[in-house]
Design a protein around this motif. Structure first.
Motif, PDB file in Angstrom:
ATOM      1  N   CYS A  65       0.896  -1.271  -0.074  1.00 37.04           N
ATOM      2  CA  CYS A  65      -0.060  -0.031   0.167  1.00 37.04           C
ATOM      3  C   CYS A  65       0.819   1.231   0.146  1.00 37.04           C
ATOM      4  O   CYS A  65       0.335   2.275  -0.340  1.00 37.04           O
ATOM      5  N   GLU A  97      -0.197  -4.660   6.248  1.00 31.15           N
ATOM      6  CA  GLU A  97      -1.236  -5.279   6.834  1.00 31.15           C
ATOM      7  C   GLU A  97      -1.381  -6.789   6.136  1.00 31.15           C
ATOM      8  O   GLU A  97      -1.700  -7.723   6.974  1.00 31.15           O
ATOM      9  N   CYS A 133      -0.802   2.416   4.390  1.00 30.50           N
ATOM     10  CA  CYS A 133      -1.326   1.195   4.906  1.00 30.50           C
ATOM     11  C   CYS A 133      -1.821   1.603   6.421  1.00 30.50           C
ATOM     12  O   CYS A 133      -1.202   2.170   7.251  1.00 30.50           O
ATOM     13  N   ASP A 134      -2.964   0.959   6.854  1.00 26.42           N
ATOM     14  CA  ASP A 134      -3.742   0.999   8.007  1.00 26.42           C
ATOM     15  C   ASP A 134      -2.631   1.671   9.225  1.00 26.42           C
ATOM     16  O   ASP A 134      -3.190   2.803   9.730  1.00 26.42           O
ATOM     17  N   HIS A 205      -3.795   2.271  -0.696  1.00 34.99           N
ATOM     18  CA  HIS A 205      -4.284   1.666   0.171  1.00 34.99           C
ATOM     19  C   HIS A 205      -5.753   0.894  -0.372  1.00 34.99           C
ATOM     20  O   HIS A 205      -6.296   1.409  -1.050  1.00 34.99           O
ATOM     21  N   CYS A 206      -6.225   0.093   0.738  1.00 34.74           N
ATOM     22  CA  CYS A 206      -7.619  -0.405   0.522  1.00 34.74           C
ATOM     23  C   CYS A 206      -8.543   0.703   0.276  1.00 34.74           C
ATOM     24  O   CYS A 206      -8.724   1.540   0.934  1.00 34.74           O
ATOM     25  N   ALA A 212      -7.579   2.091   6.586  1.00 34.30           N
ATOM     26  CA  ALA A 212      -6.661   3.096   5.976  1.00 34.30           C
ATOM     27  C   ALA A 212      -7.453   4.374   5.485  1.00 34.30           C
ATOM     28  O   ALA A 212      -6.886   5.486   5.742  1.00 34.30           O
TER      29      ALA A 212
HETATM   30 FE1  FES Z   1      -2.736  -1.845   3.470  1.00 31.24          FE
HETATM   31 FE2  FES Z   1      -5.474  -2.701   3.558  1.00 31.24          FE
HETATM   32  S1  FES Z   1      -3.549  -3.863   3.217  1.00 31.24           S
HETATM   33  S2  FES Z   1      -4.677  -0.742   3.546  1.00 31.24           S
END
Ligand code: FES
Length: 584
Positions: A65, A97, A133-134, A205-206, A212
């Protein structure tokens, strides 16, 4: 001395910039600092008399991400140079993540320490945090909040929407959904591979309203990033425009002396909680905001999240609670459009990294697509999404995202099926002999900050296969774990105290009655007090998993979920290094 908009002054040594302590001195230390810097090919003109801007980069090829953040750093540098600053990019630990085990949350505080000490110890006047990422976002903000020099956050932006056979699919809400379809035999292995290939189509990111995306929106609501920054897709050129603008703005922020502690006020936190409810964001944001508050000394009780819930309308229709994805949210107007719908609920006078107020930042912001962002007069729900529960099963609180749950389970009584830990769950959940029905309450313990360790996202317990085949699509599930922001279901999380430190979750037995009443915010273990006392007297804590190193430190010093899972000794802040003399 430079002054901030609010009249306060920047504590930069004797009114000078911090970096001048390193570079403007005429002794041997000054010689050493300058000479080694010149080994990179820079001349005096590049840095003498200029604010030094750190670009704190969580880029890593291990963190998909964030893999594009080196490119984004180049845009920030351009902006810094345009405003007369001197940019220096540096790496910090990164947390991904998808690849990091057992959970990035175990290492959030370690990354925060890396960020804090890197900022504290180097000759930086301001810093731009590149996150994605998160956990890279909250870890960076926690560290920067404790270092407390002028800071702007640039998030990496979401991926483009996923696609499969004409459908939009979101990471990772549709992973859970289609995995259950696969387990129930409703899609094929070949379909599953196609979904895998179509889900993650770009850097970023997601792109659901997972953790995130939620943290990016919350960062914007706190005033730590430039307006509109949260939702721009990672690969849209406008994200690089934003990064360049942040590079220019951080120089102004250094001149103004505006620091995180000036921005992260109680009012800013309340704004962030309002936006968290309006976007139906991730439960993880609660932990991170509690941790930020501890860093800057703001009183932020867990209960406040619930207190602000009922009066905040749910406006953003994104997965996992709704229908759309972050790319749609960007085109619909993003966070400024959401905030502009609820001005009477916000502290509009709160100051932000623009060196202007929230009210000034969102003036004129409009909704472009009212399917994705609803108006305050036509909300998805009159109240917010995240509630705080209390009761005999969670004396210090638990949280639940009610928009992600089937409404029929928000008031429920059922018998417990207890799983001792994640391995027990994996071994038995699909056992055809598992005694369960649609009214059962699944309980997972030893999944909290100490017990797991690191409070992984195990709270989205899979529904037993035999119930899936019967058509059961939701079940009440309770744990001391977290849940991915992309998950959904009737899931109670963050039970505190956790089972590994003797919370009531440790005392639940198969067949016990559990009662959830969301309208009363209650979660109770309906077992006689004398019986519970007898169970407690024979309870023993599970053996510690880690006897050395960082993980031992984590187990010893991590706070419980209702306090944000920071380390007790990291609350507050320390003075940044001002004296650049080498003590030999
Ligand atoms: Fe990185 Fe979802 S895996 S934001």
């Amino acid at each position: 001395m430079p002054t901030m908009r609010n009249g306060a002054s920047f504590e930069g040594g004797n009114g000078a910039r911090r970096s001048s302590e390193w570079f403007d001195r005429q002794d041997l230390d000054g010689f050493l600092h300058r000479s080694w810097l010149k080994s990179s090919g820079v001349t005096d003109d590049a840095f003498r008399g200029r604010p030094v801007i750190g670009i704190c980069n969580s880029w890593s090829e291990l963190v998909n991400c964030n893999v594009h953040l080196r490119g984004l750093a180049e845009s920030v540098k351009r902006g810094v140079l345009q405003s007369g600053g001197f940019p220096l990019e540096f790496p910090v630990m990164s947390l991904g993540e998808s690849l990091m085990k057992p959970t990035t949350m175990l290492y959030r505080n370690l990354m925060a320490m890396d960020v804090e000490e890197s900022i504290r110890s180097y000759p930086l006047d301001g810093v731009v945090l590149l996150t994605g990422c998160d956990k890279t976002n909250p870890a960076s903000i926690m560290g920067a909040a404790s270092a407390d020099i002028p800071t702007i956050v640039v998030t990496g932006g979401p991926m483009l929407n996923g696609r499969w056979r004409g459908r939009e699919i979101g990471s990772c809400s549709d992973c859970w959904h289609y995995h259950e379809e696969l387990r129930a035999g409703r899609i094929t292995e070949a379909d599953w591979v196609e979904i895998e290939n179509g889900m993650s189509r770009s850097n970023g990111h997601c792109m659901t309203m997972g953790t995130a995306s939620t943290m990016a929106c919350v960062t914007e609501a706190l005033g730590l990033t430039l307006p509109g920054g949260a939702a721009i897709p990672a690969v849209d050129s406008r994200r690089r425009h934003l990064a360049e603008a942040a590079g220019r703005q951080i120089v102004e922020l250094v001149d103004a002396g505006l620091r995180p502690s000036d921005i992260l006020t109680r009012e800013a936190f309340e704004n962030a909680i309002r936006v968290l409810h309006a976007i139906s964001g991730s439960t993880n944001a609660i932990l991170h905001l509690l941790a930020y508050a501890g860093r800057v000394g703001v009183e932020l009780p867990l209960q406040l999240f619930d207190d602000l819930c009922a009066s905040t309308p749910w406006l953003v229709d994104l997965k996992p609670a709704g229908r759309f994805l972050m790319e749609d949210f960007f085109y619909a107007g993003g966070v400024p459009a959401v905030m502009a719908q609820i001005p009477e609920l916000l502290h509009l006078e709160a100051v932000t990294v623009t060196n202007r107020t929230v009210g000034e930042n969102i003036a004129g912001a409009e909704i472009i697509n009212r399917d994705v962002i609803r108006s305050a007069s036509d909300p998805l729900d009159a109240g917010g999404a995240l509630v705080v529960l209390r009761g005999t099963l969670c004396p210090d609180g638990a949280v639940m995202k009610i928009t992600a749950a089937g409404p029929e389970l928000l008031q429920h009584e059922g018998r417990a099926i207890v799983f001792e830990d994640i391995h027990d769950l994996a071994a038995r959940v699909d056992d055809p002999e598992l005694e369960c029905d649609a009214s059962s309450v699944m309980v997972l313990r030893n999944a909290g900050p100490v017990g797991a360790p690191g409070m992984p996202e195990w709270g989205h317990l899979p529904i037993p296969a035999k119930l899936l085949r019967e058509g059961v699509s939701d079940l009440l599930r309770i744990s001391d774990a977290r849940m991915s922001g992309t998950s959904y279901g009737a899931i109670v999380l963050h039970v505190a105290p956790e089972s590994a430190v003797g919370g009531p979750l440790a005392l639940v037995r198969n067949g016990d009655l559990i009662r959830l009443d969301v309208s009363k915010r209650r979660l109770d273990l309906v077992v006689d007090a004398a019986e519970l006392e007898a169970r407690r007297s024979s309870w023993e804590p599970p053996p510690r998993k880690d006897e050395r190193g960082y993980r031992q430190l984590h187990a010893d010093r991590v706070l419980q979920a209702n306090e944000g899972c920071d380390f007790d000794f990291l609350r507050g802040k320390s003075a940044v290094v001002q004296d650049a003399v080498t003590y030999l």
